[in-house]
Motif scaffolding. Structure first.
Motif, mmCIF file in Angstrom:
data_model
loop_
_atom_site.group_PDB
_atom_site.id
_atom_site.type_symbol
_atom_site.label_atom_id
_atom_site.label_comp_id
_atom_site.label_asym_id
_atom_site.label_seq_id
_atom_site.Cartn_x
_atom_site.Cartn_y
_atom_site.Cartn_z
ATOM 1 N N ARG A 270 0.855 -1.187 0.000
ATOM 2 C CA ARG A 270 0.000 0.000 0.000
ATOM 3 C C ARG A 270 0.886 1.231 0.000
ATOM 4 O O ARG A 270 1.626 1.489 0.955
ATOM 5 N N ASP A 271 0.815 2.002 -1.070
ATOM 6 C CA ASP A 271 1.667 3.172 -1.222
ATOM 7 C C ASP A 271 1.050 4.378 -0.528
ATOM 8 O O ASP A 271 -0.175 4.479 -0.393
ATOM 9 N N SER A 272 1.919 5.307 -0.099
ATOM 10 C CA SER A 272 1.424 6.508 0.577
ATOM 11 C C SER A 272 0.551 7.353 -0.342
ATOM 12 O O SER A 272 -0.282 8.129 0.129
ATOM 13 N N SER A 273 0.716 7.207 -1.662
ATOM 14 C CA SER A 273 -0.110 7.974 -2.592
ATOM 15 C C SER A 273 -1.512 7.402 -2.735
ATOM 16 O O SER A 273 -2.378 8.032 -3.335
ATOM 17 N N GLY A 274 -1.730 6.178 -2.223
ATOM 18 C CA GLY A 274 -3.075 5.627 -2.208
ATOM 19 C C GLY A 274 -3.284 4.363 -3.007
ATOM 20 O O GLY A 274 -4.253 3.650 -2.779
ATOM 21 N N PHE A 275 -2.401 4.027 -3.956
ATOM 22 C CA PHE A 275 -2.631 2.805 -4.726
ATOM 23 C C PHE A 275 -2.156 1.589 -3.951
ATOM 24 O O PHE A 275 -1.288 1.676 -3.068
ATOM 25 N N THR A 276 -2.734 0.434 -4.272
ATOM 26 C CA THR A 276 -2.294 -0.835 -3.696
ATOM 27 C C THR A 276 -2.022 -1.809 -4.831
ATOM 28 O O THR A 276 -2.663 -1.749 -5.883
ATOM 29 N N VAL A 277 -1.088 -2.737 -4.587
ATOM 30 C CA VAL A 277 -0.700 -3.660 -5.646
ATOM 31 C C VAL A 277 -0.115 -4.922 -5.016
ATOM 32 O O VAL A 277 0.568 -4.850 -3.990
ATOM 33 N N PRO A 278 -0.397 -6.102 -5.559
ATOM 34 C CA PRO A 278 0.286 -7.306 -5.089
ATOM 35 C C PRO A 278 1.790 -7.194 -5.368
ATOM 36 O O PRO A 278 2.190 -6.760 -6.452
#
Length: 667
Positions: A373-381
């Motif tokens: 989970r990135d601080s900019s808001g996106f999430t990715v496996p």
């Protein structure tokens, strides 16, 4: 023991499936009444379930003779049995997807105290929208009420019935798991493990022969072998089966170790199965222990002998009463504003993969996954335990001691076609200096998010290793775009290509900004967006390939429903022509949704604009052939009569390859 009809619910304007109960000939009045009770039990059993992979029941009607008719959801589909018959066995990974969906439905049923009792390929539907549904709970009975079984009849399909049920009449979750194993066997081999010319021969083989090897199961072998153990006490449970099925989907297509023999006692079948304990999210489960290949112990031999004696003692009477229904260590982080928060949640029913598969044939290390989970808001496996490095807005995941790398991050919003953007980047003269030995594999548009394209190439890395790279650039809103880049040694690409699909399937963008001007992607650049004074367009024109005209409505102020047509594409007709695509697969204009008239599945039914209701008749997918396919009917949005003139109407037609009047582009 039943016929299923497709019918039309005129009150709710939807297609339904109606199961008509057809009693076997020669039943006494008492047996017929028992059958009616069983059918009502079926309706109650399904109504208690709330699972995406279990068929839904809407109502029960009583015919003139008192026999019930069960009204269920209609799933446009074909059965797994029909798919195997028409197309042959399915690949192991696809079988694992199907098995995981069916297992989810079974677990929901078992938690409600219900055993299905007839899991087989004919009762598994594969929807045209990809949904997998376990249907026909007609043999299901509440586990706590086993006295409802029809007198003198053991219902089930001999090729898929569990040994304990065939020989002792025992009904329970373990029997459903055995039938699931037989179904997975049939999926990869083309027939069940005990398929024989007659029911008696199937039952004889079930009682006297071990399960045959599944020669085409590949990584599914441990699951099938574990589920087909004849002794329920040695059969793997649902937790183990789920973990092994997820491992097949998460790992490379190599054989897994055999499933362990449970040390637990079988759960009593007279009470509902408790809800399973959750699988830990952050700690990989150890690989299942391998079975000892030495001579079986004396106790195991005695169990096998006792099974054989019991089987032979009941086999003859069973032949008279079988009824066949008709139907390591964590690397230090180099970034502080992100977190790994557990397995992904969004690829299929769930994408958590906490099982470490054996090393791949190419020697690359197997992957276990968490969500970044990135601080900019996106999430990715992202692969667990890979080193995280931030470069400006891009986040890189580096394999410790290896060459594999994943890069994810926002890019400046494309103002046009992503294929054109990537092609421009490729033509940058600096490419030759940065990518030594560059060779393009392809640049192509893909059906992903709002707009997307993939750029795949090979080049020689700094260490002299030939690297294989795929980069996807895609738009998630009018003000947001991202790129995902997956890099591996070229020699390892075949075994690692599925990882890219896993990452893109699990990616979730940040919430789009509330306002702001449209930015532009500059070829080769990843800097800050360049603001524009041009007002943001809230949607896309859908341009017909045959006519070059846009999907349009004549008057946005018209009351529901509004007829659709094609019309000249014009910038001043935004209220008539700018469509948005919702996460629920709706296609919207002015707060209303595309819809099939009366939720019809008939060819030629009109497509209209009306109030949104989230039903499948309002769900459309733009596929890679540029066709808008309706989730309910499986048909394509088309121009009536293949017309190209202004005012031509819109309807649904059977999807045809290469039909330009069915092809649409977002602009």
């Amino acid at each position: 023991m039943g016929r299923v009809w497709k019918a039309r619910d005129r009150m709710l304007q939807r297609d339904v499936a109606v199961k008509e109960i057809v009693p076997p000939p020669g039943l006494t009045d008492q047996a017929r009444q028992e059958l009616r009770l069983r059918s009502l039990r079926e309706a109650r059993a399904i109504a208690r379930l709330d699972h995406v992979n279990a068929v839904k029941v809407y109502d029960v009607l009583l015919g003139a003779d008192g026999d019930p008719q069960i009204v269920m959801e209609y799933v446009p589909s074909r059965s797994l049995h029909d798919a195997i018959t028409a197309d042959g066995p399915v690949p192991p990974r696809r079988a694992a997807e199907i098995g995981l969906a069916v297992l989810g439905a079974l677990r929901a049923a078992h938690r409600a105290g219900i055993a299905h009792r007839d899991v087989k390929p004919a009762n598994i539907l594969i929807g045209i929208d990809g949904r997998i549904v376990l249907t026909d709970f007609g043999l299901a009975t509440a586990v706590e009420d086993v006295n409802l079984t029809l007198t003198g009849v053991v219902l089930g399909s001999p090729a898929y019935v569990s040994p304990e049920r065939a020989m002792r009449g025992t009904v329970g979750p373990e029997g459903d798991l055995w039938s699931l194993g037989a179904t997975l066997f049939a999926a990869v081999e083309g027939q069940s493990p005990y398929a024989r010319p007659s029911s008696m021969m199937s039952l004889t083989a079930l009682a006297t022969e071990p399960p045959p090897p599944a020669r085409h199961a590949g990584p599914l072998t441990p699951v099938i072998e574990g589920l087909l153990r004849k002794d329920p006490a040695e059969r793997i449970d649902a937790d183990t089966a789920e973990r092994l099925l997820r491992a097949v989907l998460a790992g490379p297509a190599t054989a897994l170790p055999p499933a362990p023999i449970p040390t637990r006692a079988p759960a009593p079948t007279s009470a509902p199965t408790p809800a399973p304990a959750p699988i830990p999210a952050l700690t990989p489960d150890p690989a299942p222990a391998a079975l000892d290949a030495a001579e079986p112990s004396a106790s195991v031999r005695r169990r096998r002998r006792s099974w054989l004696v019991a089987a032979l003692s009941v086999l003859l009477p069973l032949g008279l009463v079988i009824g066949i229904p008709l139907a390591g260590h964590r690397a230090p982080r180099t970034t502080s504003d992100a977190d790994l928060v557990g397995p992904p949640e969004s690829s299929g029913p769930s994408t958590e993969a906490t099982y470490s598969a054996p090393p791949a044939a190419d020697g690359s290390r197997p992957l276990t996954w968490s969500v970044y989970r990135d601080s900019s808001g996106f999430t990715v496996p992202a692969p667990r335990d890979w080193r995280i490095v931030r470069r400006d807005r891009q986040v890189e995941f580096h394999e410790p001691g290896g060459e594999r790398m994943l890069t994810v991050g926002p890019v400046d919003t494309p103002g046009g076609d992503p294929v054109g953007v990537l092609t421009s980047q490729e033509k940058d003269p600096a490419i030759g200096g940065r990518l030594r030995g560059y060779h393009r594999v392809e640049i192509a548009a893909v059906n992903y998010q709002l707009r997307a394209a993939d750029w795949e190439w090979v080049h020689t890395g700094a260490g002299g290793i030939v690297l294989h790279v795929r980069q996807r650039v895609f738009t998630t809103s009018t003000q947001q775009s991202y790129r995902i880049v997956w890099t591996t040694p070229d020699a390892d690409w075949p075994a690692n290509a599925d990882a890219f699909q896993r990452v893109t399937a699990g990616f979730r963008p940040a919430a789009p900004p509330a306002s702001g001007g449209l930015a532009t992607l500059t070829p080769g650049g990843t800097g800050a967006p360049k603001s524009s004074m041009t007002p943001t367009r809230s949607g896309y024109q859908l341009v017909g390939a045959a006519s070059g005209r846009c999907l349009d409505i004549s008057d946005p102020a018209s009351p529901d429903p509004v007829a659709l047509r094609i019309w000249d594409c014009r910038d001043d007709r935004g209220r008539n022509q700018l469509w948005t695509f919702g996460s629920d697969r709706s296609v919207r204009l002015g707060g209303r949704c595309l819809d099939v008239l009366n939720a019809s599945s008939d060819e030629g039914a009109a497509i209209q604009l009306t109030t949104c209701n989230t039903t499948p008749a309002q769900q459309f997918t733009l596929n890679d052939r540029r066709q808008l396919v309706n989730a309910h009917s499986g048909m394509c949005l088309a121009v009536v009569g293949a017309g190209t003139a202004n005012g031509a109407s819109i309807e649904q037609r059977a999807c045809a390859s290469g039909a330009p009047h069915q092809q649409w582009s977002r602009r």
